[in-house]
Enzyme design. Structure first.
Site, PDB file in Angstrom:
ATOM      1  N   GLU A 164       0.887  -1.166   0.000  1.00  0.00           N
ATOM      2  CA  GLU A 164       0.000   0.000   0.000  1.00  0.00           C
ATOM      3  C   GLU A 164       0.919   1.209   0.000  1.00  0.00           C
ATOM      4  OE1 GLU A 164      -1.944   2.954   0.277  1.00  0.00           O
ATOM      5  OE2 GLU A 164      -2.184   2.608   2.426  1.00  0.00           O
ATOM      6  N   CYS A 181      -1.317   9.309   2.320  1.00  0.00           N
ATOM      7  CA  CYS A 181      -1.216   8.789   0.952  1.00  0.00           C
ATOM      8  C   CYS A 181      -2.436   9.156   0.115  1.00  0.00           C
ATOM      9  CB  CYS A 181      -1.018   7.273   0.969  1.00  0.00           C
ATOM     10  SG  CYS A 181      -2.367   6.353   1.755  1.00  0.00           S
TER      11      CYS A 181
END
Length: 487
Positions: free
Chosen positions: A254, A288
């Site tokens: 991720e 993110c």
């Protein structure tokens, strides 16, 4: 119930490696980014420490997986109760160690409580399927644990992003070796280890080893660790993926994002501005899923840009532990320099600086850049700082082209009063997360979180994806009598 988990164990200058102890890698200081103050010391793991813990975790895993599911579920529920009882002490650590504001810390805690209960619930879910078969044969497909899962977590939401991998990995019967980021080892590791230990997790099932690149590489290459869950930058993720592939390991990556928030000409402008502020300035943009691009229809462009600049100038910046601020410090001085380099290079290339853009030590104010074009670094690079970068578009197809002009593919938000139009546009975006009439920063432990392209390898964390990631299929057939074969 332990009332004060932080003081229940002497964890100073130690790590959890079978027991709380010093490591051969030495120790490191935990630094408060807002002040530079040393908050604590924790042990630092090296390759030798990782190897020892991986072996111990492998030895502990079988008995953990064999424990009755009801007993394991109680441990996760107890962990949630303990976290609720210690939320203020845990929140203070998150604020001071990560530089996040109090609401951000409370969001992490609430999310981890949710993950605790989700982990407990996993233990009563179906673990497999009955497959079609011929008479006299029972054919089953069931999910079985990998054995030991290595978890490498980042600095920005350390308590949550460690927990969202550690808890489901444990719930599915794995042991775990956790390597939290060396910049946030308490929020990313110590708090979680203390919570699960006090809840009754058996000794040796979870190892918590703060470490740098040496420890991470040792974890990825260790033969006793068949799966790695990594959350962090794309650059490091590529290295993790390369090493994991070489050693034939499953890996969940991720990674970063360059996420677009698209404001169509029929959008509710007030809601779009509200969402855009949150998407780029929450936790100083160190997420993110932060909106790295604000793509605004030309008819709303100047109004949106000027309103964003007004909001930026009104947001207070300072130490969230001592002041009621909206933005705290950037995690390190090096990251401040990186953010400022991206902003200043883009201004030299023609971007209009409408607000912010001047660092003050480790603090960077809410910043707004208009007239951003695709060749500028603020358009292309993941910033991980509190910067709104605004570009204009004239048509839906142009908005799609701008949003897809990226190696990343994590999150996108679209503001429009026409849901069908928003869905039609969204279906053309190369992203793993899509939000119609919302912004890009959304998280929920019951949904599969992850991206495409440079944002990840298609892996997901959360909800039904946890079974996909932290277990593997095993096919089993059962016959009443053994068959006779012709050879």
């Amino acid at each position: 119930m332990t009332a004060d988990l932080l003081n229940s164990t002497n964890w100073s200058a130690k790590a959890l490696a079978g027991e709380w102890k010093a490591l051969s890698g030495g120790q490191i200081d935990v630094i408060e980014p807002a002040t530079g103050q040393v908050l604590a010391q924790v042990a630092l793991a090296n390759a030798q420490d990782v190897q020892a813990s991986a072996l111990l975790a492998r030895q502990a895993q079988k008995s953990w997986a064999a424990m009755p599911y009801g007993e394991r579920a109680k441990i996760f529920r107890k962990a949630g109760e303990l976290l609720e009882a210690n939320r203020q002490a845990f929140a203070t650590w998150i604020v001071r160690e990560t530089g996040g504001i109090i609401p951000k810390a409370m969001f992490e805690i609430d999310s981890v409580v949710h993950h605790c209960h989700e982990a407990a619930a996993m233990l009563t879910q179906s673990r497999g399927l009955v497959l079609p078969s011929v008479d006299g044969v029972t054919s089953l497909a069931r999910r079985v644990p990998h054995g030991v899962v290595g978890v490498i977590s980042p600095f920005n939401f350390p308590f949550l992003l460690s927990s969202r991998a550690v808890l489901p990995a444990l719930a599915t019967g794995n042991a775990v070796v956790l390597k939290p980021d060396a910049r946030t080892p308490v929020s990313g590791g110590v708090l979680l280890a203390l919570m699960l230990e006090a809840a009754g997790l058996p000794k040796g099932v979870l190892h918590m080893l703060p470490g740098a690149a040496e420890a991470g590489e040792a974890l990825v290459t260790d033969p006793n660790v068949p799966m790695i869950s990594f959350t962090g930058s794309t650059a490091v993720g590529r290295r993790v993926g390369e090493l994991a592939g070489k050693h034939l390991k499953k890996v969940a990556l991720e990674l970063g994002g360059k996420n677009s928030l698209i404001i169509l000409d029929d959008a509710d402008l007030e809601m779009a501005i509200c969402g855009g502020s949150w998407a780029s300035w929450l936790h100083q943009g160190q997420i993110c899923m932060s909106a790295g691009r604000h793509l605004v229809h030309r008819s709303l462009y100047e109004t949106y840009a000027s309103r964003m600049a007004e909001k930026a100038k009104a947001l207070p910046v300072g130490d969230p532990h001592t002041q009621p601020v909206a933005l705290g410090p950037i995690i390190t001085a090096a990251q401040v320099q990186r953010v400022d380099r991206i902003v200043q290079e883009s201004v030299r290339m023609g971007a209009r600086l409408l607000a912010g853009g001047t660092p003050n030590g480790q603090f960077y104010p809410a910043t707004v850049l208009a007239d951003v074009t695709p060749e500028m670094p603020v358009f292309r690079e993941e910033i991980f700082g509190p910067v709104v970068a605004i570009s204009a578009f004239d048509s839906d197809s142009q908005a799609v082209a701008l949003a897809n002009d990226s190696e990343y593919g994590l999150s996108a938000g679209i503001h429009t009063r026409d849901i069908g139009r928003g869905m039609a546009l969204g279906e053309q975006l190369n992203v793993g997360l899509l939000h119609i009439n919302d912004q890009t920063v959304n998280d929920d432990g019951t949904m599969p979180m992850g991206g495409r392209g440079a944002s990840g390898n298609g892996s997901r964390h959360g909800g039904p994806a946890n079974w996909d990631e932290f277990t593997q299929w095993q096919w089993t057939t059962i016959r009443n009598t053994a068959p006779a074969y012709p050879l």
